[in-house]
Design an enzyme around this catalytic site. Sequence first.
Site, mmCIF file in Angstrom:
data_model
loop_
_atom_site.group_PDB
_atom_site.id
_atom_site.type_symbol
_atom_site.label_atom_id
_atom_site.label_comp_id
_atom_site.label_asym_id
_atom_site.label_seq_id
_atom_site.Cartn_x
_atom_site.Cartn_y
_atom_site.Cartn_z
ATOM 1 N N ASP A 85 -22.980 -4.014 -12.636
ATOM 2 C CA ASP A 85 -24.141 -4.878 -12.799
ATOM 3 C C ASP A 85 -25.143 -4.292 -13.793
ATOM 4 O O ASP A 85 -26.350 -4.273 -13.535
ATOM 5 C CB ASP A 85 -24.819 -5.149 -11.455
ATOM 6 N N HIS B 148 -26.735 -9.312 -14.006
ATOM 7 C CA HIS B 148 -27.000 -10.637 -13.435
ATOM 8 C C HIS B 148 -28.299 -11.254 -13.960
ATOM 9 O O HIS B 148 -28.527 -12.443 -13.791
ATOM 10 C CB HIS B 148 -26.999 -10.583 -11.900
ATOM 11 N N ILE C 239 -5.529 1.693 -2.871
ATOM 12 C CA ILE C 239 -5.785 2.753 -1.900
ATOM 13 C C ILE C 239 -6.484 2.213 -0.658
ATOM 14 O O ILE C 239 -7.005 1.098 -0.650
ATOM 15 C CB ILE C 239 -6.648 3.874 -2.517
ATOM 16 N N GLY D 86 -37.120 -10.307 -9.202
ATOM 17 C CA GLY D 86 -37.741 -10.021 -10.487
ATOM 18 C C GLY D 86 -37.775 -8.546 -10.806
ATOM 19 O O GLY D 86 -37.940 -8.146 -11.949
ATOM 20 N N ASN D 87 -37.600 -7.708 -9.758
ATOM 21 C CA ASN D 87 -37.506 -6.265 -9.995
ATOM 22 C C ASN D 87 -36.129 -5.876 -10.531
ATOM 23 O O ASN D 87 -35.929 -4.741 -10.979
ATOM 24 C CB ASN D 87 -37.752 -5.468 -8.709
ATOM 25 N N SER D 88 -35.162 -6.782 -10.445
ATOM 26 C CA SER D 88 -33.801 -6.475 -10.877
ATOM 27 C C SER D 88 -33.787 -5.966 -12.309
ATOM 28 O O SER D 88 -34.341 -6.596 -13.213
ATOM 29 C CB SER D 88 -32.920 -7.721 -10.785
ATOM 30 N N GLY E 163 -3.765 3.213 -11.476
ATOM 31 C CA GLY E 163 -2.665 2.302 -11.144
ATOM 32 C C GLY E 163 -2.183 2.427 -9.720
ATOM 33 O O GLY E 163 -0.973 2.433 -9.458
ATOM 34 N N VAL E 164 -3.130 2.520 -8.773
ATOM 35 C CA VAL E 164 -2.772 2.564 -7.355
ATOM 36 C C VAL E 164 -3.723 1.660 -6.585
ATOM 37 O O VAL E 164 -4.832 1.384 -7.026
ATOM 38 C CB VAL E 164 -2.857 3.990 -6.764
#
Length: 488
Positions: A142, A112, A275, A214-216, A272-273
């Site tokens: 992310d 992001h 759940i 800003g720590n992201s 392919g399930v």
Amino acid sequence: MASVLVGGAAAGALPAQAQAAAPNRNAPGSFADLAEKLLPAVVNISSSQNAPQRQQGPRPEIPQFPPGSPFEDFFRDFFDRQQQEQPQRKSTSLGSGFVIDATNGYVVTNNHVVQDADEITVILQDDTNIKAELVGRDSKTDLALLKIKTSHPLVAVPFGDSDAMRVGDWVLAIGNPFGLGGSVTAGIISARQRNIDAGPYDDFLQTDASINRGNSGGPMFNLNGEVIGINTAIFSPSGGSVGIGFAIPSNLAKQVVAQLKDYGKTRRGWLGVRIQAVTPEIAESLGLPGHKGALVASVTPDGPAAKAGIQAGDVVIKFDGKEIDEMRRLPRVVAETSIDKAVPVEVWRKGKSQTVQVKVGELEAAEEQGLLAAGPEDKQQPGDKAPAQKPVESLGMKMTAITPELRQQYEIKPDMKGVVITDVTSNSTAAEKGLRAGDVIIEVGQEEVRKPEDVAAKVQKAKEQNKKSVLLLVDRKGDLRFVAIPLS
């Protein structure tokens, strides 16, 4: 008398062997030496996106003047200048990142931070600005991988083992809060395996180390100077740090970063399930010891699970030898499995466990093809029009056969078979479980039902067998799920 902490040392000393077993779990007198070593590897990320100025409406008409009038040229030049494209403005975001390969210039940050960016700049600790290339990014976790080319010497930090971290262990978070530059905070691991509904593979480390905007993308270190998390999110009503921050564990990030480096994108395993969680009521109705595993609500036609014989109603309790102790562990385990690898999958089906072999598919390829887990493929026979019947009451619900009118009223698919709920008594167990008018009951006790009397009979049979709950497979506008209704 209980030990008392005085100046960071406990009055009651730990046994020598305990101190030797975890030498780096105790807080040092200062984090300065560690911070000095790590700060050069942490970078600031500046990303900008070009946004053209919005046009101020259509060009007005030029007034009409006699041919050759000097005013004609004057107004034409004026309007042409007005309609020239305005300078583009740039929206800028600031974040953090860290170097993982000093030789090749690879930098890890959050997706992001760089998403939709037209230009990305990496700023080193000494304020050196370097244009960065986006190698690849992954919205599901992310994470993003950048590459920079520079003759400037870089400092890299290694990934550590996030699974070795325990609640209460000390950590350092380094980042760029509010665009101020490199900043160090210390705290502890507050919790593990947090699910904050950020994505399908949520498994966050929680910390009380101050993390702000800003720590992201910045790293979280253990006391050995290894990255054990990537700071990603905070919980904050005010927008500032309240001591609840979340970091992507390094063991999840390592594989994603490696795939981004090799392929420029992720290549995840796919089963392919669709759940859902196994509740105590569901476990009891299935005869499953303990409420563990992932309950298969539907299976994608021609997907890996379908080809292996996995069915709706199965509970996946082991995948490739790994215990599936809760539902959300399965997507991560499958995603981390090599594509085209044949793996054993242990499922609980009709009171006993059995093992099937599944050849793992590729999630990204399935997404590109628009494949989704779907419900039963039973097709309605032409002219199959259920006659109107008197509603049958059971479990606090009124049910009836599906009629053309009810299909239209509740938007029930033409090929859907089952029993439609027309009313739910308030304060009933069915209402507490979220059932409502328009839901279609497809199975009761993992057996198909076609008319209301089928439901009532199977519920009565479960009561006679002294079962505490009965399991329903319910469709709500194409969304299949299992619901366990207590019989008490």
